[in-house]
Design a protein around this motif. Structure first.
Motif, short mmCIF file in Angstrom:
data_model
loop_
_atom_site.label_atom_id
_atom_site.label_comp_id
_atom_site.label_asym_id
_atom_site.label_seq_id
_atom_site.Cartn_x
_atom_site.Cartn_y
_atom_site.Cartn_z
N ASN A 151 -69.00 -32.31 23.22
CA ASN A 151 -68.84 -32.23 21.80
C ASN A 151 -69.56 -30.97 21.51
N PHE A 152 -69.59 -29.78 22.37
CA PHE A 152 -69.89 -28.58 21.68
C PHE A 152 -68.60 -27.85 21.68
N SER A 153 -67.93 -27.82 20.45
CA SER A 153 -66.70 -27.27 20.08
C SER A 153 -66.87 -25.89 19.50
N ASP A 154 -67.72 -25.41 18.92
CA ASP A 154 -68.12 -24.06 18.62
C ASP A 154 -68.39 -23.12 19.65
N VAL A 155 -67.64 -22.57 20.35
CA VAL A 155 -67.81 -21.69 21.46
C VAL A 155 -67.76 -20.32 21.15
N SER A 156 -68.70 -19.59 21.40
CA SER A 156 -68.77 -18.20 21.06
C SER A 156 -68.99 -17.45 22.50
N PHE A 157 -68.54 -16.08 22.71
CA PHE A 157 -68.66 -15.45 23.99
C PHE A 157 -69.73 -14.14 23.54
N ALA A 158 -70.62 -13.94 24.47
CA ALA A 158 -71.48 -12.85 24.24
C ALA A 158 -70.97 -11.48 24.76
N VAL A 159 -70.82 -10.51 24.02
CA VAL A 159 -70.30 -9.32 24.37
C VAL A 159 -71.34 -8.26 24.30
N GLU A 202 -68.59 -32.12 13.12
CA GLU A 202 -68.23 -30.78 13.40
C GLU A 202 -68.32 -30.19 14.82
N GLY A 203 -69.01 -30.87 15.80
CA GLY A 203 -69.31 -30.41 17.09
C GLY A 203 -70.48 -29.16 16.99
N GLN A 204 -71.11 -29.03 18.17
CA GLN A 204 -72.12 -28.15 18.48
C GLN A 204 -71.87 -26.74 18.67
N ALA A 205 -72.74 -25.98 18.56
CA ALA A 205 -72.44 -24.54 18.84
C ALA A 205 -73.17 -24.18 20.33
N VAL A 206 -72.39 -23.31 20.81
CA VAL A 206 -72.89 -22.79 22.23
C VAL A 206 -72.40 -21.38 22.52
N TYR A 210 -60.92 -16.32 34.81
CA TYR A 210 -60.58 -17.17 33.50
C TYR A 210 -60.48 -18.69 33.98
N GLN A 211 -60.25 -18.93 35.34
CA GLN A 211 -60.22 -20.32 35.79
C GLN A 211 -61.46 -21.02 35.72
N LEU A 212 -62.53 -20.45 35.84
CA LEU A 212 -63.77 -20.87 35.86
C LEU A 212 -64.30 -20.82 34.39
N LEU A 213 -64.01 -19.97 33.56
CA LEU A 213 -64.30 -20.06 32.01
C LEU A 213 -63.67 -21.01 31.28
N ARG A 214 -62.50 -21.46 31.75
CA ARG A 214 -61.61 -22.37 31.29
C ARG A 214 -62.52 -24.01 31.45
N LYS A 215 -62.87 -23.85 32.86
CA LYS A 215 -63.66 -25.32 33.09
C LYS A 215 -64.74 -25.27 32.33
N VAL A 216 -65.49 -24.40 32.17
CA VAL A 216 -66.71 -24.25 31.42
C VAL A 216 -66.51 -24.56 29.80
N MET A 217 -65.55 -24.12 29.38
CA MET A 217 -65.19 -24.35 27.93
C MET A 217 -64.53 -25.81 27.83
N ALA A 218 -63.93 -26.27 28.76
CA ALA A 218 -63.48 -27.68 28.85
C ALA A 218 -64.66 -28.80 28.95
N THR A 219 -65.71 -28.44 29.71
CA THR A 219 -66.73 -29.27 29.84
C THR A 219 -67.54 -29.22 28.49
N CYS A 220 -67.66 -28.16 28.03
CA CYS A 220 -68.26 -27.97 26.46
C CYS A 220 -67.70 -28.95 25.59
N ALA A 221 -66.59 -28.65 25.75
CA ALA A 221 -65.56 -29.62 24.56
C ALA A 221 -65.73 -31.05 24.82
N ARG A 222 -66.07 -31.49 26.22
CA ARG A 222 -66.15 -32.90 26.25
C ARG A 222 -67.58 -33.46 25.86
#
Length: 169
Positions: A155-163, A127-131, A141-153
């Protein structure tokens, strides 16, 4: 009948009106112990994320409670993973690659710590882990995209954003 002095009368009145009342402190201590245990156990049910002062979260109409996950904080000039600095924002933005090496290494370490039992390891591998990412609303957004791509690599595929929850008024 002999006359009593005022001091003797007072002593006699005190002896007649005094009702000795013993208090059982053991029962009282038991009640307070149970009360403290109840308050401590119920206080851990509150699910909120503590937002650093450097991060101004965006507003949203979200009503979903946060999960207990690895928390990444992107604020100011650094990226933090569970409170430890793993990369600088300037270096991550200057990099041509989408992978942030320090963040990937820290996520790999955190992933290995969380899955101790074999059945959990197998489930997380599938399933992948949550972050949860806590990023300032001014982060590009460019920085957030890099952070999300690093998380996906990692195996942290369940990504949530705090609001911050928008208050209807």
């Amino acid at each position: 009948m002999a006359t009593l002095s005022p001091l003797q009368k007072r002593a006699q009145r005190k002896a007649r009106n005094s009702t000795a009342m013993d208090m059982n402190l053991v029962a009282l201590i038991d009640v307070f112990t149970i009360l403290i245990f109840f308050l401590l156990s119920s206080a851990t049910g509150v699910e909120t994320l503590v937002s650093p002062k450097a991060v101004e979260l965006p507003l949203a109409n979200s009503i979903q409670a946060p999960k207990d996950t690895v928390v990444l904080v992107v604020a100011g000039d650094e990226i933090l993973a569970d409170g430890r600095r793993v990369a600088l924002v300037s270096e991550a933005l200057a990099s041509k690659d989408d992978l942030i090496p320090g963040l990937k290494a820290e996520l790999d370490v955190l992933a290995s710590r969380q899955a101790v039992r074999a059945e959990n390891r197998e489930r997380l591998a599938a399933e992948g882990q949550a972050v949860t990412i806590m990023a300032d609303k001014t982060v590009p957004y460019q920085l957030l995209r890099k952070v999300m791509a690093t998380c996906a690599r990692a195996n942290f595929s369940d990504v949530s954003f705090a609001v911050r929850q928008r208050v209807e008024g």
